[in-house]
Design a protein around this motif. Structure first.
Motif, PDB file in Angstrom:
ATOM      1  N   ILE A  32      22.507  43.481  43.335  1.00 41.38           N
ATOM      2  CA  ILE A  32      22.936  43.895  42.011  1.00 41.38           C
ATOM      3  C   ILE A  32      24.554  43.817  42.113  1.00 41.38           C
ATOM      4  CG2 ILE A  32      23.347  46.060  40.752  1.00 41.38           C
ATOM      5  CD1 ILE A  32      20.606  46.835  41.599  1.00 41.38           C
ATOM      6  N   PRO A  33      25.232  42.887  41.232  1.00 37.73           N
ATOM      7  CA  PRO A  33      26.719  42.938  41.308  1.00 37.73           C
ATOM      8  C   PRO A  33      27.401  43.809  40.849  1.00 37.73           C
ATOM      9  CG  PRO A  33      25.659  41.444  39.437  1.00 37.73           C
ATOM     10  CD  PRO A  33      24.467  42.224  40.347  1.00 37.73           C
ATOM     11  N   TYR A  34      28.541  44.137  41.692  1.00 38.97           N
ATOM     12  CA  TYR A  34      29.495  45.142  41.118  1.00 38.97           C
ATOM     13  C   TYR A  34      30.726  44.293  40.850  1.00 38.97           C
ATOM     14  CZ  TYR A  34      31.392  45.688  45.805  1.00 38.97           C
ATOM     15  OH  TYR A  34      31.769  45.442  47.104  1.00 38.97           O
ATOM     16  N   PRO A  35      31.579  44.811  39.745  1.00 36.68           N
ATOM     17  CA  PRO A  35      32.691  43.905  39.396  1.00 36.68           C
ATOM     18  C   PRO A  35      33.731  44.133  40.251  1.00 36.68           C
ATOM     19  CG  PRO A  35      32.361  45.386  37.899  1.00 36.68           C
ATOM     20  CD  PRO A  35      31.229  45.764  38.950  1.00 36.68           C
ATOM     21  N   LEU A  36      34.584  42.953  40.698  1.00 39.11           N
ATOM     22  CA  LEU A  36      36.087  43.101  41.290  1.00 39.11           C
ATOM     23  C   LEU A  36      36.919  42.808  40.121  1.00 39.11           C
ATOM     24  CD1 LEU A  36      35.650  40.941  44.741  1.00 39.11           C
ATOM     25  CD2 LEU A  36      35.486  43.382  44.100  1.00 39.11           C
ATOM     26  N   GLU A  37      37.758  43.312  39.935  1.00 38.69           N
ATOM     27  CA  GLU A  37      38.842  43.371  38.541  1.00 38.69           C
ATOM     28  C   GLU A  37      40.030  42.625  38.937  1.00 38.69           C
ATOM     29  OE1 GLU A  37      38.630  45.989  35.418  1.00 38.69           O
ATOM     30  OE2 GLU A  37      36.915  44.670  35.323  1.00 38.69           O
ATOM     31  N   TYR A  38      40.496  41.897  38.339  1.00 34.47           N
ATOM     32  CA  TYR A  38      41.779  41.089  38.566  1.00 34.47           C
ATOM     33  C   TYR A  38      42.691  41.733  37.611  1.00 34.47           C
ATOM     34  CZ  TYR A  38      45.467  37.798  39.207  1.00 34.47           C
ATOM     35  OH  TYR A  38      46.617  37.194  39.767  1.00 34.47           O
ATOM     36  N   HIS A  39      43.828  42.457  38.276  1.00 36.10           N
ATOM     37  CA  HIS A  39      45.009  43.012  37.567  1.00 36.10           C
ATOM     38  C   HIS A  39      46.142  42.585  38.413  1.00 36.10           C
ATOM     39  CE1 HIS A  39      42.326  45.184  34.838  1.00 36.10           C
ATOM     40  NE2 HIS A  39      41.660  45.819  35.872  1.00 36.10           N
ATOM     41  N   GLY A  40      46.541  41.455  38.502  1.00 38.55           N
ATOM     42  CA  GLY A  40      47.576  41.032  39.489  1.00 38.55           C
ATOM     43  C   GLY A  40      47.001  40.773  40.938  1.00 38.55           C
TER      44      GLY A  40
ATOM     45  N   LEU B 147      46.169  32.182  41.746  1.00 33.51           N
ATOM     46  CA  LEU B 147      46.022  33.669  41.695  1.00 33.51           C
ATOM     47  C   LEU B 147      46.355  33.863  43.148  1.00 33.51           C
ATOM     48  CD1 LEU B 147      44.723  33.314  38.938  1.00 33.51           C
ATOM     49  CD2 LEU B 147      42.605  34.684  40.018  1.00 33.51           C
ATOM     50  N   PRO B 148      47.080  35.191  43.229  1.00 37.20           N
ATOM     51  CA  PRO B 148      47.596  35.721  44.744  1.00 37.20           C
ATOM     52  C   PRO B 148      46.340  35.565  45.801  1.00 37.20           C
ATOM     53  CG  PRO B 148      48.117  37.304  43.238  1.00 37.20           C
ATOM     54  CD  PRO B 148      47.141  36.287  42.509  1.00 37.20           C
ATOM     55  N   VAL B 149      46.832  34.730  46.826  1.00 37.59           N
ATOM     56  CA  VAL B 149      45.930  34.579  48.130  1.00 37.59           C
ATOM     57  C   VAL B 149      46.234  35.318  49.243  1.00 37.59           C
ATOM     58  CG1 VAL B 149      44.852  32.951  49.495  1.00 37.59           C
ATOM     59  CG2 VAL B 149      46.006  32.215  47.275  1.00 37.59           C
ATOM     60  N   GLU B 150      45.458  36.515  49.549  1.00 35.70           N
ATOM     61  CA  GLU B 150      45.626  37.389  50.764  1.00 35.70           C
ATOM     62  C   GLU B 150      45.276  37.105  51.840  1.00 35.70           C
ATOM     63  OE1 GLU B 150      45.912  41.576  47.897  1.00 35.70           O
ATOM     64  OE2 GLU B 150      44.187  41.384  49.290  1.00 35.70           O
ATOM     65  N   GLY B 151      44.141  36.095  51.942  1.00 35.43           N
ATOM     66  CA  GLY B 151      43.600  35.482  53.164  1.00 35.43           C
ATOM     67  C   GLY B 151      42.510  34.663  52.677  1.00 35.43           C
ATOM     68  N   GLY B 152      41.806  34.075  53.850  1.00 30.41           N
ATOM     69  CA  GLY B 152      40.659  33.352  53.820  1.00 30.41           C
ATOM     70  C   GLY B 152      41.129  31.843  53.724  1.00 30.41           C
ATOM     71  N   TRP B 153      39.931  30.959  53.229  1.00 25.69           N
ATOM     72  CA  TRP B 153      40.066  29.740  53.416  1.00 25.69           C
ATOM     73  C   TRP B 153      40.145  28.874  52.133  1.00 25.69           C
ATOM     74  CZ3 TRP B 153      36.179  27.759  57.812  1.00 25.69           C
ATOM     75  CH2 TRP B 153      36.477  28.256  59.027  1.00 25.69           C
ATOM     76  N   SER B 154      40.443  29.882  50.884  1.00 25.79           N
ATOM     77  CA  SER B 154      40.382  28.815  49.681  1.00 25.79           C
ATOM     78  C   SER B 154      41.355  29.848  48.761  1.00 25.79           C
ATOM     79  CB  SER B 154      38.967  29.149  49.131  1.00 25.79           C
ATOM     80  OG  SER B 154      38.582  30.317  49.170  1.00 25.79           O
ATOM     81  N   ALA B 155      41.664  29.055  47.610  1.00 28.71           N
ATOM     82  CA  ALA B 155      42.593  29.675  46.613  1.00 28.71           C
ATOM     83  C   ALA B 155      41.873  29.370  45.145  1.00 28.71           C
ATOM     84  CB  ALA B 155      43.939  28.795  46.770  1.00 28.71           C
ATOM     85  N   VAL B 156      42.322  30.278  44.444  1.00 28.97           N
ATOM     86  CA  VAL B 156      41.698  30.143  42.857  1.00 28.97           C
ATOM     87  C   VAL B 156      42.782  29.807  42.045  1.00 28.97           C
ATOM     88  CG1 VAL B 156      40.732  31.695  41.042  1.00 28.97           C
ATOM     89  CG2 VAL B 156      40.224  32.111  43.468  1.00 28.97           C
TER      90      VAL B 156
END
Ligand SMILES: Cc1ncc(COP(=O)(O)O)c(C=O)c1O
Length: 391
Positions: free
Chosen positions: A136-144, A316-325
């Motif tokens: 069941i998905p729960y949302p991550l919201e983008y506000h900056g 979009l801001p990239v805090e970590g990981g191997w990809s960028a949006v």
């Protein structure tokens, strides 16, 4: 004949068909979906895997949770991230994906549910379905920056929900679990009774100079599994070693591990050679991790520079990981954009909808590719988007 765990529709989607056709024609492919670190020109020490031939592995004396030599090494490795982990709370698996399957077996009956973040890693659909568990998905919201919509999460926590998954940093949004979101989740879950599953496979790869990251292991109020593995932390997906560490109230941790031991004992899926080699792989793998980190930082710099040449695209801001949006103007559907980019420029990207972004238009680019491929592919992407706008 087939069980309902297996998806019925196995036909390739339009993008996969177009990639297969391009490969058949031998056309050039600039692949910005590449997530395999062994295929992007990272310099691995040639003798990195010699420890897999250690003669101590000639003896088979399995322990369902893993050999102590390897569990100790994993526990020690957490100290690098400032976490104090007792080796007795560590269990080894063949991969992080397998850890999900085994932990779902431990926590869920058929028809139970787990909450999964959206947008996030598409494999969750398969990992849950194969265990007869609903995602069941729960949302991550983008506000900056990306934050958990805690009210929505609370609304979705029915008695059927046995666990809440968090991915930190998340694939593909690159967002870390922030301390205040973790505190809120912990207070909600301690009332509800569901456990936390923190996927921390990319935790070593911070790209923001000061990420506000908190591990699910940094609290003891609710049971929390932190998942990790060699595939990302030292760039060795083919070696097949994953693990989890378990935090929480001591008596619950003990009961969970005792029950888990029965499951792990049924499969004993982790090879002895990789367990014997684990201390060396974790120690020597540092060189690979550093090389991957340098690649990510380098490619993110190039991406930022090329995107900054005009107002049409943004990252979009990239805090970590191997990809960028990358946010692109909606002049066509994401699928049309992906297919056109492939046909006209040989550039392959993931569309946002692949990761369940709630709206268009985003493309996801891997930061791993070799600079020769990456620079040409990003130049192709930006030129295509700007061209489509008549720029
Ligand atoms: C968020 C996330 N979790 C888990 C995995 C799987 O890791 P493993 O290779 O250890 O199964 C991946 C692989 O890309 C991933 O992106």
């Amino acid at each position: 004949m087939l069980s309902s765990r297996v998806p019925r529709d196995l036909t390739l989607n339009a993008t996969a068909r177009a990639v297969a056709a391009l490969r058949r024609r031998g056309g050039p492919l600039l692949d910005l979906t590449e997530s395999n670190p062994t295929r992007v020109g990272i310099a691995y020490p040639p003798d990195l895997l010699t420890s897999l031939a250690d003669p101590r592995a000639l003896v088979y004396d399995p322990d369902p949770l893993g050999l102590s030599v390897a569990r100790d090494a994993v526990a020690r490795d957490y100290a690098r991230r400032g976490l104090s982990v007792d080796a007795s709370t560590v269990a080894l698996t063949a991969s992080t994906s397998e850890a999900y399957a085994l932990v779902f077996k431990l926590l869920c009956d058929a028809g139970d549910a787990v909450l999964v973040p959206r947008p996030s890693y598409p494999l969750f659909d398969y990992l849950t379905r194969l265990e007869l568990v609903d995602a069941i998905p729960y949302p991550l919201e983008y506000h900056g920056s990306w934050r958990i919509d805690v009210d929505e999460l609370r609304r979705r926590l029915t008695p059927r929900v046995k666990a809440v998954l968090v991915v930190s940093p998340n694939n593909p949004t690159g967002s870390f679990l922030h301390g205040d979101d973790l505190d809120l989740m912990v207070s909600i879950l301690s009332e509800h009774g569901a456990v936390l599953i923190g996927d921390e496979v990319f935790a070593d790869y911070g790209l923001d100079p000061a990420p506000h990251a908190r591990s699910v292991l940094s609290q003891q109020a609710v049971p929390a599994f932190a998942l990790g593995g060699l595939s990302k932390s030292v760039g060795l997906p083919q070696v097949k070693l994953g693990w989890f560490a378990l935090a929480g109230p001591a008596h619950v941790v003990r009961d969970l591990l005792n029950a888990y031991e029965v499951i792990a004992d049924t499969y004993l899926s982790v090879s002895t050679p990789v367990q014997v080699a684990a201390p060396v792989l974790l120690e020597r793998g540092r060189v690979v991790r550093t090389a991957i980190q340098e690649r990510l930082t380098r490619n993110l710099g190039t991406l930022r520079a090329l995107v900054a040449e005009g107002p049409e695209l943004s990252i979009l801001p990239v805090e970590g990981g191997w990809s960028a949006v990358v946010h692109v103007p909606t002049t066509q559907t994401e699928e049309e954009l992906v297919l056109q980019l492939l046909a006209e420029r040989g550039v392959l990207v993931h569309p946002g909808y692949f990761f369940d972004f709630p709206r268009e238009s985003f493309v996801i680019v891997s930061l791993l590719p070799h600079p020769n491929v990456f620079d040409q592919a990003i130049a192709g992407l930006t030129a295509h988007v700007r061209g489509a706008l008549g720029g």
